[in-house]
Write a protein that holds these residues in place. Sequence first.
Motif, short mmCIF file in Angstrom:
data_model
loop_
_atom_site.label_atom_id
_atom_site.label_comp_id
_atom_site.label_asym_id
_atom_site.label_seq_id
_atom_site.Cartn_x
_atom_site.Cartn_y
_atom_site.Cartn_z
N SER A 53 -28.06 39.69 9.58
CA SER A 53 -26.89 38.91 10.00
C SER A 53 -26.72 38.99 11.51
O SER A 53 -27.25 39.89 12.17
N THR A 54 -25.97 38.04 12.03
CA THR A 54 -25.66 38.04 13.47
C THR A 54 -24.84 39.27 13.83
O THR A 54 -25.01 39.84 14.92
N LYS A 57 -27.02 42.14 14.60
CA LYS A 57 -27.65 41.99 15.91
C LYS A 57 -26.67 42.32 17.03
O LYS A 57 -27.05 42.92 18.04
N VAL A 58 -25.42 41.93 16.84
CA VAL A 58 -24.38 42.25 17.84
C VAL A 58 -24.21 43.76 17.95
O VAL A 58 -24.12 44.32 19.05
N LEU A 59 -24.19 44.44 16.81
CA LEU A 59 -24.09 45.90 16.80
C LEU A 59 -25.27 46.52 17.55
O LEU A 59 -25.10 47.48 18.31
N SER A 60 -26.45 45.98 17.33
CA SER A 60 -27.65 46.48 17.99
C SER A 60 -27.56 46.34 19.50
O SER A 60 -27.84 47.28 20.25
N LEU A 79 -27.63 47.78 7.49
CA LEU A 79 -29.02 47.57 7.09
C LEU A 79 -29.32 48.25 5.75
O LEU A 79 -30.03 47.70 4.91
N GLY A 80 -28.76 49.44 5.58
CA GLY A 80 -29.00 50.21 4.36
C GLY A 80 -28.50 49.51 3.11
O GLY A 80 -29.07 49.68 2.02
N ILE A 81 -27.46 48.69 3.26
CA ILE A 81 -26.92 47.94 2.13
C ILE A 81 -27.94 46.90 1.64
O ILE A 81 -28.10 46.68 0.44
N HIS A 82 -28.63 46.27 2.60
CA HIS A 82 -29.57 45.20 2.27
C HIS A 82 -30.98 45.71 1.98
O HIS A 82 -31.77 45.02 1.34
N PHE A 83 -31.31 46.91 2.48
CA PHE A 83 -32.65 47.46 2.27
C PHE A 83 -32.55 48.84 1.62
O PHE A 83 -32.93 49.85 2.20
#
Length: 225
Positions: A92-93, A96-99, A153-157
Motif C-alpha cells: 500500500s501507499t 511506502k510513506v512509513l518507509s 507487512l507482516g499482516i500481508h506476508f
Amino acid sequence: MWGVSYWAFPVISSLCWLGMLLGLLISWLVEGRPHYASMDPSQKIAYISDVGAQWLKPLFIVGSVVTTVFLDLGFLSARFLRHNGRLAANTSTFQKVLSWLSILFAAVGTVGLICLSIFDTLRHPTLHDLFLLLFIGGYVISAIFTCWEYQRLGIHFREHRILRISFWIKFVFIIIEICLAIAFGVCNFRDRFNAAAVLEWVIAFIFTLWVFSFFVDLIPAVKTK
C-alpha cells in the motif's frame, strides 16, 4: 554462499559503532579514569562525549560518520529491494510513506550524530546537547516508523517469518531505548551525572544491536539475486 551484498551495510555500520565505543571506553579506563574539563566536579564516570572531546575526537567523528552513512545505505537498500520485489514488497501507499518517513528521520539522526561529534561538549556544550537530542529523537522516531511498516507487512506476508522476527527486535529496541532515554534525562536533570553516564553508555551499546538488526532484514535478498 551469501557473498558480499546489501546485508554488509548494517554489519559494517554496527561493527564500526561498536569499535568506536570500545575504543573510547577502553582508552578512558586505560588512562586511569581521568576527570576531564568537560565533566562536572562531582562526576566520576565520563560520558561518551567527554571522552570524544579529547584526543580521540577524530575517532569519534570518523566512527559517527561511517556508522551513519552505512546505516543510511542499509535503509535505502531496503527501500530499493522492496520496490524491486527482492524483499517482501509494500502492499500500500501507506506502507511506502512509513518507509520514507523512517528514512527521513534516520537522516535527521545522522545529522545529529555527526554534528554532536564535531561540536563537542567541551567547546560547544549547548550545540552538543541540541544535536544529542536530534540524534536520539531522529533514530527513535525512525525505529517507530520502521516497526510500524513491518507490522503492516507482516499482516500481508504471514508466511515470511523474518518480518515477525525483525518487528519484535525493533519493537523491543524502541521500548528499552525510550525507557533508558527518559531515565537518562531524569538523571541529568537531577544532577546524577554518574548514573546518567552509565545510562548513556548502555543506550549506545544497545544501539549497536538495533543497527545490526537490519542484517536480518536484508539477508533474504541474497536468495533473490
